[in-house]
Design an enzyme around this catalytic site. Structure first.
Site, mmCIF file in Angstrom:
data_model
loop_
_atom_site.group_PDB
_atom_site.id
_atom_site.type_symbol
_atom_site.label_atom_id
_atom_site.label_comp_id
_atom_site.label_asym_id
_atom_site.label_seq_id
_atom_site.Cartn_x
_atom_site.Cartn_y
_atom_site.Cartn_z
ATOM 1 C CE LYS A 13 4.919 -3.263 4.098
ATOM 2 N NZ LYS A 13 4.167 -2.902 3.146
ATOM 3 N NE ARG A 88 0.826 -8.137 4.775
ATOM 4 C CZ ARG A 88 1.012 -6.203 4.122
ATOM 5 N NH1 ARG A 88 -0.110 -6.085 3.859
ATOM 6 N NH2 ARG A 88 1.056 -5.940 5.808
ATOM 7 N NE ARG A 126 2.890 2.308 12.654
ATOM 8 C CZ ARG A 126 3.382 1.319 10.579
ATOM 9 N NH1 ARG A 126 4.238 1.711 9.476
ATOM 10 N NH2 ARG A 126 2.925 0.088 11.118
ATOM 11 N NE ARG A 132 -0.862 0.791 11.230
ATOM 12 C CZ ARG A 132 -0.355 0.366 10.095
ATOM 13 N NH1 ARG A 132 0.176 1.419 9.325
ATOM 14 N NH2 ARG A 132 -0.287 -1.104 10.544
ATOM 15 N NE ARG A 143 1.583 -5.188 11.448
ATOM 16 C CZ ARG A 143 1.404 -4.291 11.808
ATOM 17 N NH1 ARG A 143 1.856 -3.676 12.608
ATOM 18 N NH2 ARG A 143 2.485 -3.119 10.760
HETATM 19 P P1 AMP Z 1 0.047 -2.657 6.101
HETATM 20 O O1 AMP Z 1 -0.333 -1.301 5.993
HETATM 21 O O2 AMP Z 1 -0.173 -2.833 4.671
HETATM 22 O O3 AMP Z 1 1.239 -3.083 7.022
HETATM 23 O O4 AMP Z 1 -0.855 -3.479 5.828
HETATM 24 C C1 AMP Z 1 -2.043 -3.673 7.921
HETATM 25 C C2 AMP Z 1 -2.848 -4.687 7.567
HETATM 26 O O5 AMP Z 1 -3.579 -4.668 6.584
HETATM 27 C C3 AMP Z 1 -1.853 -6.048 7.997
HETATM 28 O O6 AMP Z 1 -1.440 -6.550 8.980
HETATM 29 C C4 AMP Z 1 -3.429 -7.206 7.255
HETATM 30 O O7 AMP Z 1 -4.287 -6.921 8.616
HETATM 31 C C5 AMP Z 1 -3.865 -5.777 6.361
HETATM 32 N N1 AMP Z 1 -3.088 -6.481 4.895
HETATM 33 C C6 AMP Z 1 -2.374 -5.288 3.633
HETATM 34 N N2 AMP Z 1 -2.466 -5.894 3.110
HETATM 35 C C7 AMP Z 1 -3.060 -7.929 2.733
HETATM 36 C C8 AMP Z 1 -2.690 -8.210 1.700
HETATM 37 N N3 AMP Z 1 -2.288 -8.328 0.494
HETATM 38 N N4 AMP Z 1 -3.607 -9.333 2.863
HETATM 39 C C9 AMP Z 1 -3.567 -9.524 3.744
HETATM 40 N N5 AMP Z 1 -4.010 -9.063 4.488
HETATM 41 C C10 AMP Z 1 -3.617 -7.438 4.245
#
Ligand code: AMP
Length: 186
Positions: A13, A88, A126, A132, A143
């Site tokens: 994504k 989300r 990754r 990370r 996740r």
């Molecule tokens: P991502 O890079 O989009 O996978 O986001 C990394 C982490 O950020 C996620 O696993 C959540 O802990 C947090 N996060 C990102 N977007 C959201 C959201 N819309 N609502 C809640 N937590 C979020």
């Protein structure tokens, strides 16, 4: 164009969002990126968010919604945007609806689909490349669970609105980009 890109962790994504936003000439708005920038900067928001991110849990809506509301008021988002990682939860869908209003509602929602074992393998790779903190195997599996429980149901909502397009996220980056652009008619 106001687009939302969805998909489980590891479906590519973030990578696709950067390329697509560039091709479409709209800003890429990634809540994950904004959180990571705050973590790196040691801001109060970053300190709060990190506790959840490191455990593979979602950051509370009270923090996330205000952050997106603020980002969407920036000038660069006036003529469109590509949202990556927000909304989300069903509650975030309602919040986004109220932020955008009827005149500036989402035009399309693209869901990248991916096989679970394949995405776990991708995320572990990754972790080796980027280090990370949320890319350990236990956290990755958490996740994916959280995505299945809280985020996958959003696709039915957007399908009902006639906005959803599903795209196979497996394969080379260029191929997947091509599939998405074809679906968007760009
Ligand atoms: P991502 O890079 O989009 O996978 O986001 C990394 C982490 O950020 C996620 O696993 C959540 O802990 C947090 N996060 C990102 N977007 C959201 C959201 N819309 N609502 C809640 N937590 C979020």
């Amino acid at each position: 164009m106001r687009i939302l890109l969805m998909g489980p962790p590891g479906a590519g994504k973030g990578t696709q969002a950067v390329v697509l936003a560039d091709r479409l000439g709209v800003p890429h708005i990634s809540t994950g990126d904004i959180f990571r920038a705050n973590v790196a900067g040691g801001t109060p928001l970053g300190v709060e968010a990190k506790r959840y991110m490191d455990a593979g849990e979602y950051v509370p809506d009270s923090v996330t919604n205000d952050m997106v509301r603020d980002r969407l008021t920036h000038d660069d988002a006036k003529n469109g945007f590509l949202l990556d990682g927000y909304p989300r939860t069903l509650a975030q869908v309602s919040e986004l609806d109220s932020m955008l209003g009827q005149d500036a509602a989402l035009d399309r929602v693209v869901e990248l689909t991916a096989d679970t074992e394949e995405v776990v393998a991708r995320l572990l790779n990754r972790a080796l490349d980027q280090g990370r903190a949320d890319d350990t195997e236990d956290v990755i599996r958490r996740r994916l669970e959280v995505y299945a429980e809280q985020t996958a149901p959003l696709t039915a909502v957007y399908a009902d609105r006639g906005l959803l397009t599903q795209v196979d996220g497996m394969g080379a980056v260029d191929e997947v980009t091509g599939r998405i652009l074809a679906e968007l008619g760009v």
